[in-house]
Write a protein that holds these residues in place. Structure first.
Motif, mmCIF file in Angstrom:
data_model
loop_
_atom_site.group_PDB
_atom_site.id
_atom_site.type_symbol
_atom_site.label_atom_id
_atom_site.label_comp_id
_atom_site.label_asym_id
_atom_site.label_seq_id
_atom_site.Cartn_x
_atom_site.Cartn_y
_atom_site.Cartn_z
ATOM 1 N N ARG A 1 49.230 -35.587 26.862
ATOM 2 C CA ARG A 1 49.413 -35.259 25.447
ATOM 3 C C ARG A 1 50.613 -35.991 24.878
ATOM 4 O O ARG A 1 50.548 -36.588 23.800
ATOM 5 N N GLY B 1 50.209 -39.141 22.363
ATOM 6 C CA GLY B 1 50.789 -38.909 21.043
ATOM 7 C C GLY B 1 51.856 -39.941 20.713
ATOM 8 O O GLY B 1 51.902 -40.472 19.599
ATOM 9 N N ILE C 1 51.526 -34.395 17.831
ATOM 10 C CA ILE C 1 50.830 -34.197 19.098
ATOM 11 C C ILE C 1 51.801 -34.355 20.261
ATOM 12 O O ILE C 1 51.809 -33.569 21.201
ATOM 13 N N THR D 1 49.449 -28.661 17.099
ATOM 14 C CA THR D 1 48.711 -29.640 17.895
ATOM 15 C C THR D 1 47.233 -29.680 17.555
ATOM 16 O O THR D 1 46.659 -30.761 17.421
ATOM 17 N N ALA E 1 45.591 -33.020 16.184
ATOM 18 C CA ALA E 1 44.704 -33.738 17.099
ATOM 19 C C ALA E 1 43.329 -33.914 16.483
ATOM 20 O O ALA E 1 42.698 -34.964 16.623
ATOM 21 N N CYS F 1 43.514 -36.700 13.895
ATOM 22 C CA CYS F 1 43.650 -38.017 14.510
ATOM 23 C C CYS F 1 42.349 -38.435 15.189
ATOM 24 O O CYS F 1 41.985 -39.618 15.166
ATOM 25 N N PHE G 1 42.005 -36.814 21.901
ATOM 26 C CA PHE G 1 42.484 -35.888 20.869
ATOM 27 C C PHE G 1 41.496 -34.759 20.615
ATOM 28 O O PHE G 1 41.896 -33.631 20.334
ATOM 29 N N PHE H 1 42.204 -32.162 23.153
ATOM 30 C CA PHE H 1 43.407 -31.384 22.869
ATOM 31 C C PHE H 1 43.221 -30.492 21.653
ATOM 32 O O PHE H 1 43.828 -29.430 21.562
ATOM 33 N N ALA H 2 42.381 -30.907 20.711
ATOM 34 C CA ALA H 2 42.105 -30.050 19.561
ATOM 35 C C ALA H 2 41.455 -28.752 20.031
ATOM 36 O O ALA H 2 41.727 -27.672 19.499
#
Lengths: 132, 135
Positions: A16, A20, A61, A67, A71, A74, A112, A115-116
């Protein structure tokens, strides 16, 4: 100390932060000329807006602050970039990221997106805020 | 409804599969795919790297022996980054974006994550677990 769960959390955090930070570096190159190799885009063009999304989104991020929405935004930007600047709906060999130069966009997009859905994890400001 | 945990598992699988496939393509490129006719010399470091990428990427995409394959591929990317991209520069080329090593860095950390976490859902390793074999 370092059990399997903790190692897994650490590798998530590392990915991450690194992803980022590198993403933010792209934005910094476009907007601030930071270690840039050519001139940046003019203000209020699509590339310029993209640069701001990259810089701010990437920093959020990396820091693990807001986050999930950062994310998600992005990832969406990378999807647009892939379709618009790389694939361009061509058929034939241009279908493949390796051939159309869009590999980085694809990889960032899926990193991303994950992570989202997952959220920030450890070593993040969201974590200090109580995983909001 | 899709619950959050299931969504996260699915997106992790998507990342694993996409990264594995793209990595395998890189390996294939060293043997002539999308390379404009160029191939790596047999037995050279690039050639060995091509095989690691091709086989490792395929294993990761399939989720078969994903942990060791991912660990090997992460190590290969670390070597590649230092040897072919960064080369220990302290100047503009410090930045992966400038030294061309950005994919290497990304793949390295993605594969480190997969090595730590395992293949997850939508993988052949999953079937191996069900049949009782350990990782």
């Amino acid at each position: 100390m370092l059990d399997r769960g903790r190692i897994e959390s650490l590798t998530h955090a590392l990915l991450r932060i690194i992803a980022g930070a590198m993403f933010a570096a792209h934005g910094a190159q476009k907007l601030l000329g930071f270690l840039a190799t050519h001139a940046g885009p003019a203000p209020w063009t699509q590339m310029w807006i993209g640069g701001w999304i990259e810089l701010v989104g990437g920093l959020l991020i990396a820091a693990g602050l807001f986050t999930r929405p950062a994310a998600f935004l992005c990832a969406g930007q990378m999807a647009v970039a892939y379709f618009q600047f790389h694939w361009k709906l061509q058929m034939g060999s241009a279908l493949f990221p390796l051939a159309n130069g869009g590999e980085l966009a694809v990889v960032y997009c899926f990193v991303f997106l994950m992570f989202a859905a997952r959220g920030p994890g450890i070593l993040s400001l969201d974590h200090l805020r109580g995983r909001a | 409804m899709v619950d959050r945990a299931r969504l996260e598992s699915s997106l992790y699988a998507a990342l694993r599969i996409v990264a594995g496939v793209l990595f395998a393509f890189h390996g294939a490129q060293k043997f002539g795919l999308f390379s404009g006719g160029w191939t790596a010399d047999v037995g050279s470091q690039l050639w060995v790297g091509g095989w690691i990428e091709l086989v490792g990427g395929a294993l990761i995409a399939l989720g078969l022996f994903a942990r060791p394959a991912a660990f090997l591929c992460a190590g290969q990317m670390a070597v590649a980054y230092i040897q072919f991209h960064w080369k220990l520069h302290i100047d503009r080329d410090l930045l992966p974006t400038n030294n061309g090593g950005e994919p290497a860095v990304l793949f390295c950390f993605i594969f480190l994550l997969i090595a730590a976490r395992g293949a997850g859902i939508l993988s052949l390793d999953r079937l191996r677990y069900r049949n009782g074999s350990a990782t």
